[in-house]
Enzyme design. Structure first.
Site, short mmCIF file in Angstrom:
data_model
loop_
_atom_site.label_atom_id
_atom_site.label_comp_id
_atom_site.label_asym_id
_atom_site.label_seq_id
_atom_site.Cartn_x
_atom_site.Cartn_y
_atom_site.Cartn_z
N SER A 104 0.83 -1.21 0.00
CA SER A 104 0.00 0.00 0.00
C SER A 104 0.87 1.26 0.00
O SER A 104 0.50 2.28 -0.59
CB SER A 104 -0.98 0.01 1.17
OG SER A 104 -0.31 0.16 2.39
N LEU A 183 16.13 -8.76 6.41
CA LEU A 183 17.33 -8.03 6.83
C LEU A 183 18.17 -7.73 5.60
O LEU A 183 18.18 -8.49 4.64
CB LEU A 183 18.15 -8.88 7.80
CG LEU A 183 17.54 -9.04 9.19
CD1 LEU A 183 18.36 -10.01 10.02
CD2 LEU A 183 17.43 -7.69 9.89
N ASN A 198 13.86 3.68 4.85
CA ASN A 198 12.86 2.69 5.26
C ASN A 198 11.74 3.42 5.98
O ASN A 198 11.95 4.47 6.58
CB ASN A 198 13.50 1.66 6.20
CG ASN A 198 12.52 0.60 6.66
OD1 ASN A 198 11.73 0.09 5.87
ND2 ASN A 198 12.54 0.26 7.94
N HIS A 200 8.84 2.74 8.99
CA HIS A 200 8.57 1.80 10.07
C HIS A 200 7.35 2.29 10.86
O HIS A 200 7.24 3.49 11.15
CB HIS A 200 9.79 1.70 10.99
CG HIS A 200 9.61 0.71 12.09
ND1 HIS A 200 9.72 -0.65 11.89
CD2 HIS A 200 9.27 0.89 13.40
CE1 HIS A 200 9.48 -1.28 13.03
NE2 HIS A 200 9.22 -0.37 13.96
C1 GAR Z 1 4.12 -0.77 6.62
O1 GAR Z 1 3.31 -0.44 7.69
C2 GAR Z 1 5.57 -0.56 6.98
O2 GAR Z 1 5.76 0.49 7.88
C3 GAR Z 1 5.90 -1.87 7.63
O3 GAR Z 1 5.28 -2.82 6.82
C4 GAR Z 1 4.07 -2.28 6.34
C5 GAR Z 1 3.97 -2.58 4.86
O4 GAR Z 1 2.70 -2.28 4.40
N1 GAR Z 1 7.32 -2.06 7.70
C6 GAR Z 1 7.93 -2.59 8.74
O5 GAR Z 1 7.36 -3.02 9.71
C7 GAR Z 1 9.44 -2.64 8.62
N2 GAR Z 1 10.04 -2.93 9.87
P1 GAR Z 1 2.42 -2.17 2.83
O6 GAR Z 1 2.99 -3.43 2.20
O7 GAR Z 1 0.92 -2.12 2.73
O8 GAR Z 1 3.10 -0.92 2.35
#
Ligand code: GAR
Length: 292
Positions: A104, A183, A198, A200
């Site tokens: 997303s 990682l 990144n 988070h």
């Molecule tokens: C997001 O919320 C991002 O912040 C998180 O994964 C999700 C991906 O959502 N990332 C982490 O937790 C990294 N440590 P998406 O695939 O819908 O963009």
């Protein structure tokens, strides 16, 4: 040992082509990195925050009003022209997005690019899951995809070497990790030091790693949020570029909180990428600031 492949896009429309210059702030978002209080002090949602030596968080309505004033708009555009030492102005700024799941955030970047708000061309999606929705989104948008299956490689370093070659071939200026759940080793971190970011779903340094929203709910914090940071060798430890606070309600589940944080992420990430594309981000030690 060669599980990855680059998809050729053939005659699919390239909907993310853009000119390299950033047009201005995105409505509803401030134009500066947003600090949180040291030590995790609660940041009231929707209210301006001031800290010694740091700018106040802008009122979202002000950003919209600025766009309505042509003189202010012009001034804003002049201020955001790439600097001589910034990205090359003679070609689009090119980013690669790495994703593992729904994508997303990737979609938000695609939408911003299409609307002319990103100042960058999304030149590649890198994905470690061939069935991920992010791959579908890339295909629909005509973005080249490099998909790979990690277990088909001898090591993390081995598939990262292949990714590195793809990035170099695509002339990538910035790696944008958007829900890439692996990682990353020095194979990618070193050549892209200062050029890999990144997002988070917490106010780092609180709740790094997996299930950040679950950790926040479990801990009982009243405020969490989203952080965009540089990637270094650690787990969510790199210098912080921007943060936005999201209120945590007492009845929140991890799923509900994560969904609200992601709404914020989808506004914040394109804005931050646009700063990079305009050559505005300055890193000194752990301190990140923006050229005006
Ligand atoms: C997001 O919320 C991002 O912040 C998180 O994964 C999700 C991906 O959502 N990332 C982490 O937790 C990294 N440590 P998406 O695939 O819908 O963009």
């Amino acid at each position: 040992m060669s599980g990855g492949h680059r998809e050729k896009q053939g005659m699919q429309p390239q909907m993310n082509e853009e000119v390299p210059l950033k047009p201005g702030p995105m409505p509803g978002l401030p134009d500066e990195p947003q600090p949180v209080t040291p030590g995790g002090e609660p940041v009231p949602s929707g209210e301006p925050l001031t800290l010694p030596g740091l700018p106040a968080v802008a009122d979202p309505d002000q950003a919209v009003e600025l766009d309505e004033d042509p003189a202010a708009q012009l001034m804003e555009l002049e201020e955001t022209l790439p600097r001589p030492d910034g990205p090359a102005a003679d070609r689009p700024y090119r980013i690669a997005v790495f994703a593992s799941g729904s994508g997303s955030n990737f979609q938000a970047l695609l939408d911003a690019s299409r609307a002319g708000h990103l100042g960058a061309q999304i030149a590649l999606l890198v994905c470690d899951k061939p069935q991920a929705k992010a791959v579908e989104r890339a295909r629909a948008a005509g973005v080249p995809v490099f998909v790979f299956t990690p277990k088909e490689y001898e090591s993390r370093e081995a598939y990262e070497q292949v990714i590195l070659a793809e990035l170099e071939q695509a002339g990538i200026d910035l790696i944008v990790l958007a829900g890439y759940m692996r990682l990353i080793t020095s194979v990618l971190v070193e050549p892209y030091a200062g050029r890999m970011i990144n997002i988070h779903p917490s106010l780092l340094p609180s709740f790094p790693g997996k299930d950040a929203a679950g950790q926040a709910v479990e801990h009982g914090v009243r405020v969490s949020g989203a952080t965009v940071h540089f990637v270094d060798g650690g787990m969510d430890t790199g210098p912080i570029i921007a943060q936005r606070a999201v209120e945590v309600f007492p009845e929140d589940t991890a799923v509900e909180l994560q969904a609200r944080i992601q709404e914020t992420e989808r506004l914040l990430y394109p804005e931050v990428v646009s700063w990079f594309a305009a050559g505005r981000v300055k890193l000194e030690g752990r301190r990140v600031s923006l050229f005006e």
